[in-house]
Design an enzyme around this catalytic site. Sequence first.
Site, PDB file in Angstrom:
ATOM      1  N   LYS A  22     -20.919  12.965  -3.630  1.00 27.59           N
ATOM      2  CA  LYS A  22     -20.977  11.848  -4.600  1.00 27.59           C
ATOM      3  C   LYS A  22     -21.320  12.377  -6.003  1.00 27.59           C
ATOM      4  CE  LYS A  22     -24.917   9.448  -4.905  1.00 27.59           C
ATOM      5  NZ  LYS A  22     -25.557   9.322  -6.222  1.00 27.59           N
ATOM      6  N   CYS A 118     -30.868   4.387  -9.408  1.00 27.10           N
ATOM      7  CA  CYS A 118     -32.029   4.246  -8.507  1.00 27.10           C
ATOM      8  C   CYS A 118     -33.328   4.205  -9.318  1.00 27.10           C
ATOM      9  CB  CYS A 118     -32.098   5.424  -7.539  1.00 27.10           C
ATOM     10  SG  CYS A 118     -30.871   5.330  -6.232  1.00 27.10           S
ATOM     11  N   ARG A 400     -23.985   2.962  -1.726  1.00 25.00           N
ATOM     12  CA  ARG A 400     -23.671   3.625  -2.998  1.00 25.00           C
ATOM     13  C   ARG A 400     -23.379   5.106  -2.765  1.00 25.00           C
ATOM     14  NH1 ARG A 400     -28.317   3.128  -7.042  1.00 25.00           N
ATOM     15  NH2 ARG A 400     -26.857   4.487  -8.142  1.00 25.00           N
TER      16      ARG A 400
HETATM   17  C1  EPZ Z   1     -29.417  13.737 -10.483  1.00 22.49           C
HETATM   18  O1  EPZ Z   1     -30.123  12.764 -11.241  1.00 22.49           O
HETATM   19  C2  EPZ Z   1     -28.933  13.015  -9.252  1.00 22.49           C
HETATM   20  N1  EPZ Z   1     -28.047  11.925  -9.625  1.00 22.49           N
HETATM   21  C3  EPZ Z   1     -30.125  12.472  -8.467  1.00 22.49           C
HETATM   22  O2  EPZ Z   1     -29.614  11.989  -7.237  1.00 22.49           O
HETATM   23  C4  EPZ Z   1     -31.093  13.600  -8.142  1.00 22.49           C
HETATM   24  O3  EPZ Z   1     -32.255  13.025  -7.584  1.00 22.49           O
HETATM   25  C5  EPZ Z   1     -31.472  14.372  -9.413  1.00 22.49           C
HETATM   26  O4  EPZ Z   1     -30.274  14.815 -10.090  1.00 22.49           O
HETATM   27  C6  EPZ Z   1     -32.316  15.610  -9.102  1.00 22.49           C
HETATM   28  O5  EPZ Z   1     -31.601  16.457  -8.261  1.00 22.49           O
HETATM   29  C7  EPZ Z   1     -26.777  12.219  -9.939  1.00 22.49           C
HETATM   30  O6  EPZ Z   1     -26.357  13.363  -9.914  1.00 22.49           O
HETATM   31  C8  EPZ Z   1     -25.904  11.044 -10.300  1.00 22.49           C
HETATM   32  P1  EPZ Z   1     -32.451  15.125 -13.439  1.00 22.49           P
HETATM   33  P2  EPZ Z   1     -30.565  13.114 -12.758  1.00 22.49           P
HETATM   34  O7  EPZ Z   1     -31.974  14.895 -14.816  1.00 22.49           O
HETATM   35  O8  EPZ Z   1     -29.520  13.911 -13.392  1.00 22.49           O
HETATM   36  C9  EPZ Z   1     -36.537  14.490 -15.721  1.00 22.49           C
HETATM   37  C10 EPZ Z   1     -29.125  10.461  -5.571  1.00 22.49           C
HETATM   38  O9  EPZ Z   1     -29.915  10.095  -4.690  1.00 22.49           O
HETATM   39  N2  EPZ Z   1     -35.707  14.384 -16.926  1.00 22.49           N
HETATM   40  O10 EPZ Z   1     -32.274  16.453 -12.806  1.00 22.49           O
HETATM   41  O11 EPZ Z   1     -31.029  11.870 -13.388  1.00 22.49           O
HETATM   42  C11 EPZ Z   1     -36.342  13.281 -14.819  1.00 22.49           C
HETATM   43  O12 EPZ Z   1     -37.196  12.231 -15.209  1.00 22.49           O
HETATM   44  C12 EPZ Z   1     -29.624  10.564  -6.997  1.00 22.49           C
HETATM   45  O13 EPZ Z   1     -27.932  10.826  -5.375  1.00 22.49           O
HETATM   46  C13 EPZ Z   1     -36.318  14.347 -18.172  1.00 22.49           C
HETATM   47  O14 EPZ Z   1     -37.538  14.412 -18.274  1.00 22.49           O
HETATM   48  O15 EPZ Z   1     -31.826  14.041 -12.463  1.00 22.49           O
HETATM   49  C14 EPZ Z   1     -36.686  13.809 -13.452  1.00 22.49           C
HETATM   50  O16 EPZ Z   1     -38.078  13.713 -13.268  1.00 22.49           O
HETATM   51  C15 EPZ Z   1     -31.000   9.938  -7.167  1.00 22.49           C
HETATM   52  N3  EPZ Z   1     -35.551  14.231 -19.280  1.00 22.49           N
HETATM   53  C16 EPZ Z   1     -36.279  15.277 -13.533  1.00 22.49           C
HETATM   54  O17 EPZ Z   1     -36.111  15.581 -14.937  1.00 22.49           O
HETATM   55  C17 EPZ Z   1     -34.172  14.172 -19.207  1.00 22.49           C
HETATM   56  O18 EPZ Z   1     -33.504  14.086 -20.263  1.00 22.49           O
HETATM   57  C18 EPZ Z   1     -34.968  15.578 -12.830  1.00 22.49           C
HETATM   58  O19 EPZ Z   1     -33.998  14.698 -13.381  1.00 22.49           O
HETATM   59  C19 EPZ Z   1     -33.567  14.214 -17.931  1.00 22.49           C
HETATM   60  C20 EPZ Z   1     -34.351  14.320 -16.802  1.00 22.49           C
END
Ligand code: EPZ
Length: 433
Positions: A22, A118, A400
């Site tokens: 996905k 989510c 989803r």
């Molecule tokens: C991706 O989300 C995935 N979603 C998430 O999967 C997954 O949990 C996550 O990566 C971590 O592996 C998709 O790929 C669509 P991050 P993303 O940016 O990109 C912080 C699922 O179940 N952060 O790596 O949003 C953030 O708050 C979903 O399929 C910042 O601080 O994750 C988090 O604590 C749920 N500033 C951490 O980094 C930013 O600008 C990791 O977030 C961006 C993120």
Amino acid sequence: MTQYAINGGTPLHGTINISGAKNAALAILPATLLVDGVCRIENIPKVTDVTLMLEILRDVGASIRLTDDNAVLIDTSGVSAGSVAPYEQARRMRASYYLIGAFLARFAGAQVAMPGGCNLGVRPIDQHMKGFEALGADVQVKAGSIHARAREQCLKGANIYLDVQSVGATINIILAAAMADGLTVIENAAREPHVVDLANFLNSAGADIKGAGTDMIKIRGKKSLKGGSYAIIPDQIEAGTYMAAVTAAGGEVTLNNVIPKHLECITAKLEELGANVEEYDDSITVRREGKLRKANIKTLPYPGFPTDMQPQISACLSSAEGISMITESVADNRYRYVDELKRMGARIQVDGKVAVIEGIRHLTGAPVQACDLRAGAALIVAALGAQGTTEIGGVYHIERGYENIVSKLQGVGANIRAEEVSDSEHLASGKTG
Ligand code: EPZ
């Protein structure tokens, strides 16, 4: 509304075919905005987030044709600079923010609704904004949408150090930089398999991206990219979820169409719990016969234990001998499913990022509610290993990210069915006398 009814306690036996990833599809589909000509993207998972992304691309002017073999033909030549994704659709999903990077690359400007997705606590996008600004774009939020505009004709390559190993920011910066003028270097980049898959797709169209899968990615911008065919990698988290299901319920199941290397950390942890995993070229066989054992888990960016598997393994540990400790070091607040597991008898104490699980002999079925995608998956894992019947509401969260999860589990002998009930019927079944 639809609920899943599961009679637990039956070991699982048989074979499951894993679908396309996905989170790779949600990055690669908007990336077709950078490509001239038709792209044929194969191994697309039939999940509602991907359907929504395709609807958004169609709404901004792309022509989309689904084939009958889980592939899609996309031609984005009809998309114009002023195209804006419908606010109500874009806000429903976090991955719609990839449209910002893609529109900036192609049109030097973008307007996209602030992301949804989510509810995992605070999910800022400051690292995305930092990347876009470093590449020469002005970014602001107006009326709930993100407006980005290159200060010059096109974006300029830059050195960008991510303060957080953000998957989304890494992907968004790759998208924006792929057609920028000059070299972009991303340091402290995320290394997830779907980051690599995006880079491989763009390189197959003529991009120049090196180092994806490491924490330093170099992107030399290109003026144009050409369409072709590309197959999405198998879904690491879907596979991990079924591995957890066998670990919870017992039995022996072979998962086809996987990349064992992507599952290494999940395999290692589930073997600590008492599962046994045999790896083959593009399949694995998971079995669990003996007792479940306790384990300590700390979620980390890839190749560490994935945060998207934290709820599912917690469901397994709820009926493992001993005390287990979970540390969620990636997401801000990912324990909302714990209250639902407690309805099934789980003994879990949460304090900030840490959950302490006191395993019990077995969980017992109850009416429960999914509150996000992987929380819903965890309730299915718990229900499969529990004694008695569990009714799971809010299954739209699960659909989803899991293609045909009910039929895939029925195919390995799980006693699971989807049934239509009124809201009150589901809630009432949980009311005690
Ligand atoms: C991706 O989300 C995935 N979603 C998430 O999967 C997954 O949990 C996550 O990566 C971590 O592996 C998709 O790929 C669509 P991050 P993303 O940016 O990109 C912080 C699922 O179940 N952060 O790596 O949003 C953030 O708050 C979903 O399929 C910042 O601080 O994750 C988090 O604590 C749920 N500033 C951490 O980094 C930013 O600008 C990791 O977030 C961006 C993120």
